[in-house]
Design a protein around this motif. Structure first.
Motif, PDB file in Angstrom:
ATOM      1  N   ALA A 129      -4.494  15.566  -0.865  1.00  0.00           N
ATOM      2  CA  ALA A 129      -4.770  14.347  -0.104  1.00  0.00           C
ATOM      3  C   ALA A 129      -4.282  13.159  -0.914  1.00  0.00           C
ATOM      4  N   PHE A 130      -3.818  12.143  -0.219  1.00  0.00           N
ATOM      5  CA  PHE A 130      -3.306  10.952  -0.873  1.00  0.00           C
ATOM      6  C   PHE A 130      -3.773   9.713  -0.127  1.00  0.00           C
ATOM      7  N   GLY A 131      -4.073   8.662  -0.876  1.00  0.00           N
ATOM      8  CA  GLY A 131      -4.404   7.388  -0.270  1.00  0.00           C
ATOM      9  C   GLY A 131      -5.857   7.000  -0.419  1.00  0.00           C
ATOM     10  N   LEU A 132      -6.131   5.790  -0.060  1.00  0.00           N
ATOM     11  CA  LEU A 132      -7.435   5.154  -0.194  1.00  0.00           C
ATOM     12  C   LEU A 132      -8.558   6.029   0.374  1.00  0.00           C
ATOM     13  N   GLY A 133      -9.542   6.377  -0.454  1.00  0.00           N
ATOM     14  CA  GLY A 133     -10.721   7.094   0.005  1.00  0.00           C
ATOM     15  C   GLY A 133     -10.511   8.538   0.403  1.00  0.00           C
ATOM     16  N   SER A 134      -9.308   9.057   0.274  1.00  0.00           N
ATOM     17  CA  SER A 134      -9.042  10.416   0.740  1.00  0.00           C
ATOM     18  C   SER A 134      -9.619  11.438  -0.232  1.00  0.00           C
ATOM     19  N   ALA A 135      -9.869  12.646   0.280  1.00  0.00           N
ATOM     20  CA  ALA A 135     -10.506  13.694  -0.520  1.00  0.00           C
ATOM     21  C   ALA A 135      -9.638  14.934  -0.546  1.00  0.00           C
ATOM     22  N   SER A 136      -9.381  15.459  -1.744  1.00  0.00           N
ATOM     23  CA  SER A 136      -8.614  16.682  -1.937  1.00  0.00           C
ATOM     24  C   SER A 136      -9.551  17.857  -2.141  1.00  0.00           C
ATOM     25  N   TYR A 137      -9.005  19.054  -1.975  1.00  0.00           N
ATOM     26  CA  TYR A 137      -9.735  20.279  -2.307  1.00  0.00           C
ATOM     27  C   TYR A 137      -8.773  21.169  -3.070  1.00  0.00           C
ATOM     28  N   ILE A 138      -8.900  21.155  -4.391  1.00  0.00           N
ATOM     29  CA  ILE A 138      -7.962  21.850  -5.264  1.00  0.00           C
ATOM     30  C   ILE A 138      -8.740  22.720  -6.235  1.00  0.00           C
ATOM     31  N   ASP A 139      -8.326  23.982  -6.362  1.00  0.00           N
ATOM     32  CA  ASP A 139      -8.961  24.910  -7.299  1.00  0.00           C
ATOM     33  C   ASP A 139     -10.471  24.973  -7.108  1.00  0.00           C
ATOM     34  N   GLY A 140     -10.912  24.925  -5.853  1.00  0.00           N
ATOM     35  CA  GLY A 140     -12.329  25.040  -5.552  1.00  0.00           C
ATOM     36  C   GLY A 140     -13.138  23.786  -5.814  1.00  0.00           C
ATOM     37  N   TYR A 164       0.834  -1.208   0.000  1.00  0.00           N
ATOM     38  CA  TYR A 164       0.000   0.000   0.000  1.00  0.00           C
ATOM     39  C   TYR A 164       0.865   1.253   0.000  1.00  0.00           C
ATOM     40  N   VAL A 165       1.903   1.276   0.815  1.00  0.00           N
ATOM     41  CA  VAL A 165       2.763   2.460   0.859  1.00  0.00           C
ATOM     42  C   VAL A 165       3.430   2.674  -0.497  1.00  0.00           C
ATOM     43  N   ARG A 166       3.841   1.589  -1.167  1.00  0.00           N
ATOM     44  CA  ARG A 166       4.396   1.736  -2.518  1.00  0.00           C
ATOM     45  C   ARG A 166       3.385   2.383  -3.458  1.00  0.00           C
TER      46      ARG A 166
END
Length: 489
Positions: free
Chosen positions: A325-336, A96-98
């Motif tokens: 955000a990085f990884g399983l199920g994570s959520a980013s907030y980029i450019d609105g 997973y880390v890879r």
């Protein structure tokens, strides 16, 4: 993940506040006083490139009965003595880390200006199950891809029974400088009822390890209220033990029953052995009182801290700033735009492959101004520093700001909404009334509005929903529970 779900309110308030049953707001792990001069800036529209990153380390010993996060349960053998190597080379963690490192490498920084990361948050899951050398590999990858500031806040969630003093020293040695300890309760019966993998003895052991660790001054403790069969006396004891442990930060969450969890199959909210709404609200009031008396600032609905120890990473969310955000199920907030990765490992691996191949891209669109306004209101009113009316007026129009304040007018009279001047000093309600007499006069006295602690915070869902009805009166504005927003501790 923190899920924010607000009930639909289909009517505007009458001249007097409608009867609303108090209930602690749904803030979940993974989820300053208003007048403090050191209060952070209020939420605003994202302008600067992201300087924060959330990393999801998805492994746990077992799934807790209330948990619906994207995790991988390793089994009980992976937990209690990590220094002996148990689980240290678990291929599931290594693979997973890879995969995570591949995602970081395939992600292009938003800005070419080299804005370094100010905060890194390792959430889960139980990140303390991941060997420190692999945590270091992720930090190295982030440093190489985005850069790290000279003194970044690097937080990691840890559960009692999953680390010893040697492992914590290793984590501090690779750059971790803030720990979020998932205690939840100080009663063995409650911990067993929740399906937690640790007991009270391990809690006290973990607290001793954290407080004795050289180079670690900043740590948080998580508690959950409204658990099955939890009594007022039990809650008082947990708060007393927490204060005695002297963490610099405390997060207090009200149990949320999610569909698909074991608790979701066993219990109905508000029905015994779960507490009723009045009892849950009392738990919240008790926490606010006890922690405030112990010198903690209630700076966000579920967050308390000693002066100067706000979680810098979580402030990214409350101030509506962008983040990676990085990884399983994570959520980013980029450019609105908020977007999530898949919650299942196979689909996440396929997603990373598409990212590397250049065949995936999130929807490119301008955020709807109504959605952005609702985000600002929602996030602002969850905090002690409140909604900046001047900033909101500049972004979304003075008439909308005035309409919101008129909606909150009866709640100001009842003390649930507090009007403040430029120095965030509370104003008499008559000043609020005078400020609302005309658009030309609006803003001459009142600069901020906030919800009172604890009664306004208890009604935040309903009050914010009323605001949503003003911002977008013709659309349904319930936040769906299957949308991930903020991974907070």
């Amino acid at each position: 993940m923190l899920r924010l779900a607000f009930p639909l309110v289909s009517h505007l308030p009458p001249k007097k506040p409608p009867p609303i049953r108090p209930r602690p707001p749904p803030a979940r792990r993974y989820a300053a006083s208003a007048a403090a001069t050191s209060s952070p800036s209020p939420p605003s529209l994202p302008e600067l490139p992201p300087s924060s990153v959330y990393v999801h380390l998805s492994f746990c010993r077992k799934r807790c009965h209330y948990c619906d996060f994207p995790i991988v349960a390793l089994g009980s053998s992976s937990g209690t003595t990590p220094s002996r190597g148990e689980g240290a080379d678990d291929p599931r963690i290594v693979d997973y880390v890879r995969l995570l490192l591949r995602e970081v490498a395939a992600t292009r920084p938003v800005s070419d200006d080299g804005v370094p990361l100010e905060t890194v948050f390792f959430g889960g899951g139980t990140p303390s199950l991941v060997p420190p050398r692999l945590v270091a590999a992720v930090l190295d990858a982030l440093r190489g891809r985005f850069g790290l500031s000279a003194c970044p806040e690097v937080s990691i969630e840890m559960d009692p029974g999953t680390f010893d003093a040697a492992r914590l020293r290793e984590l501090v040695g690779v750059g971790v400088n803030r720990v979020s300890l998932g205690v939840q309760a100080f009663q063995d019966d409650l911990l067993r009822a929740c399906g937690r993998a640790h007991g009270v003895e391990e809690v006290h052991e973990a607290v001793g390890i954290v407080t004795a660790c050289e180079g670690l001054q900043n740590w948080s403790m998580d508690l959950i209220s409204s658990l099955p069969n939890q009594t007022k006396e039990m809650w008082e004891e947990s708060l007393r033990c927490t204060v005695d442990a002297r963490p610099t930060h405390v997060s207090v969450y009200d149990l949320q029953i999610e569909q698909g969890t074991k608790f979701g199959q066993m219990y109905t909210p508000g029905v015994f052995p779960l507490p009723c709404d009045t009892e849950s609200a009392n738990f919240y009031k008790i926490a606010s009182k006890r922690l405030s008396e112990a010198g903690y600032n209630h700076y966000e609905i579920s967050s308390y801290c000693k002066p100067g120890y706000e979680c810098k990473h979580n402030l990214t969310y409350w101030q509506n700033r962008p983040f990676y955000a990085f990884g399983l199920g994570s959520a980013s907030y980029i450019d609105g735009v908020r977007y999530s990765r898949p919650r299942r490992m196979k689909e996440y691996a396929e997603w990373v492959q598409k990212l590397e191949d250049g065949t995936w891209s999130h929807e490119s669109r301008s955020s709807d101004s109504k959605d952005m306004a609702m985000d600002v209101v929602m996030l602002s009113l969850r905090t002690a520093w409140g909604l900046d009316l001047q900033s909101f007026s500049k972004s979304f129009g003075k008439s909308l700001a005035l309409s919101l304040c008129n909606t909150f007018r009866p709640f100001g009279e009842s003390g649930l909404v507090i009007a403040m001047d430029m120095e965030r000093r509370a104003l008499p309600h008559i000043d609020f009334e005078l400020d609302l007499q005309s658009e030309d006069n609006f803003g001459s006295r009142v600069a901020f509005i906030r919800l009172s602690d604890p009664h306004g915070f208890l009604l935040s869902n309903e009050l914010i929903s009323l605001a949503f009805g003003i911002i977008s009166p013709l659309q349904g504005y319930t936040f769906h529970s299957d949308i991930d927003y903020f991974p907070v501790d």
